[in-house]
Design a protein around this motif. Structure first.
Motif, mmCIF file in Angstrom:
data_model
loop_
_atom_site.group_PDB
_atom_site.id
_atom_site.type_symbol
_atom_site.label_atom_id
_atom_site.label_comp_id
_atom_site.label_asym_id
_atom_site.label_seq_id
_atom_site.Cartn_x
_atom_site.Cartn_y
_atom_site.Cartn_z
ATOM 1 N N ARG A 17 17.566 -4.370 -43.334
ATOM 2 C CA ARG A 17 16.698 -3.377 -42.712
ATOM 3 C C ARG A 17 16.881 -1.991 -43.331
ATOM 4 N NH1 ARG A 17 18.278 -4.295 -36.517
ATOM 5 N NH2 ARG A 17 20.315 -4.589 -37.548
ATOM 6 N N ARG A 55 8.401 5.315 -42.459
ATOM 7 C CA ARG A 55 8.678 3.906 -42.234
ATOM 8 C C ARG A 55 9.982 3.700 -41.466
ATOM 9 N NH1 ARG A 55 7.095 1.045 -47.817
ATOM 10 N NH2 ARG A 55 9.158 0.113 -47.655
ATOM 11 N N THR A 56 11.047 4.349 -41.957
ATOM 12 C CA THR A 56 12.379 4.104 -41.427
ATOM 13 C C THR A 56 13.183 5.395 -41.436
ATOM 14 O OG1 THR A 56 12.318 1.884 -42.417
ATOM 15 C CG2 THR A 56 14.460 2.678 -41.667
ATOM 16 N N ALA A 76 8.173 4.332 -36.043
ATOM 17 C CA ALA A 76 9.044 3.988 -37.167
ATOM 18 C C ALA A 76 10.319 3.369 -36.632
ATOM 19 C CB ALA A 76 9.368 5.239 -37.985
ATOM 20 N N GLU A 77 10.979 2.602 -37.482
ATOM 21 C CA GLU A 77 12.275 2.045 -37.116
ATOM 22 C C GLU A 77 13.347 3.130 -37.277
ATOM 23 O OE1 GLU A 77 12.669 -0.900 -35.812
ATOM 24 O OE2 GLU A 77 10.524 -1.294 -36.015
ATOM 25 N N TYR A 79 17.575 3.723 -37.173
ATOM 26 C CA TYR A 79 18.858 3.032 -37.208
ATOM 27 C C TYR A 79 20.001 4.034 -37.204
ATOM 28 C CZ TYR A 79 15.795 -0.761 -38.668
ATOM 29 O OH TYR A 79 14.779 -1.670 -38.735
#
Length: 265
Positions: A17, A55-56, A76-77, A79
């Motif tokens: 990811r 996006r991330t 968006a992702e 993390y």
């Protein structure tokens, strides 16, 4: 999942990811993956306010918390990981604590930018990423409508250029003049834009004495050699910054800033 940042916790640096951010020391990684990389809270904030689709986002807890209002509105992702894992992913020590990836946009036609603006900067063979980013930051500061690059220029959306621009590259339109150089400068001249070439030559007009045109394009060349003879010959007028004896040039971004202050003041 963190309630404020909605971040998913990742402890394994090999997690797929995070692939947008992997091995970023290689300049070809980002174009290959079709992404732009933003580093640091301020730059990610500017990316989020731009037309580019994030996006991330990946970062350490404190930086994600600082971005919580921005992240709350993103599709968006997100993390969360510690600084060591983040550094392992990208391949170098990450000091700014947060990264974001966004989709690379399709190229913009130079003609559309020229038709819509009146203040331009044209770059020839600027292949130093830091200088390129600094030029874009200056262009944003002085209200330049668009930056036009010859085919030899570096990528303005490469991570290091983005970082030095403080994310202002996301707010300044740009295009590559992909017709033969410098004949492609005719696109500007045909649109009634006066071409002003920066050079330290004594025969150039001192900026303070320049009769500023309504529509202009400032031509800047690479650090060291400056503009090529062909580009100088294609310009309508040469302009210079008067300097003390023994000093013949400035860093390209610094020279551009001085010139833009004259042209827009």
């Amino acid at each position: 999942m963190n309630a404020v940042t909605r971040a998913q916790l990742i402890s394994d640096a090999t997690d797929p990811r995070l692939d947008d951010f992997r091995d970023l020391m290689r300049a070809d990684r980002e174009p290959q993956r079709g992404v732009i990389i933003a580093e640091g809270v301020n730059v990610v904030q500017r990316l989020a306010r731009s037309p580019y689709r994030i996006r991330t986002v990946a970062g350490v807890p404190a930086r994600l918390e600082a971005l919580a209002p921005v992240l709350a509105g993103l599709d968006a992702e997100v993390y969360e990981l510690d600084k060591w894992a983040l550094s392992d992913v990208v391949g170098f020590r990450v000091t700014r604590g947060v990264l974001a990836s966004a989709d690379r946009p399709p190229p913009v036609a130079a003609g559309s930018l020229i038709a819509a603006g009146s203040r331009f900067v044209v770059l020839e063979s600027i292949n130093d990423y830091e200088n390129l980013g600094a030029v874009f930051r200056n262009c944003a500061a002085f209200g330049v409508d668009a930056v036009l690059l010859d085919p030899q220029c570096a990528d303005p959306l490469y991570r290091r250029s983005v970082r030095v621009s403080m994310g202002h590259v996301f707010g300044v339109g740009f295009a590559v003049l992909d017709r033969p150089w410098p004949a492609s400068l005719d696109l500007l001249r045909d649109a009634g834009v006066r071409l002003l070439a920066m050079t330290p030559r004594p025969s150039a007009t001192a900026l303070a004495r320049l009769d500023r045109p309504d529509r202009w394009a400032l031509l800047l060349g690479a650090e060291g050699p400056g503009l090529s003879e062909a580009a100088l010959a294609a310009a309508d007028e040469w302009v210079r910054i008067p300097m003390a004896d023994g000093v013949d040039s400035l860093n390209v971004a610094t020279a551009g800033a001085v010139a833009l202050a004259h042209l827009t003041g």
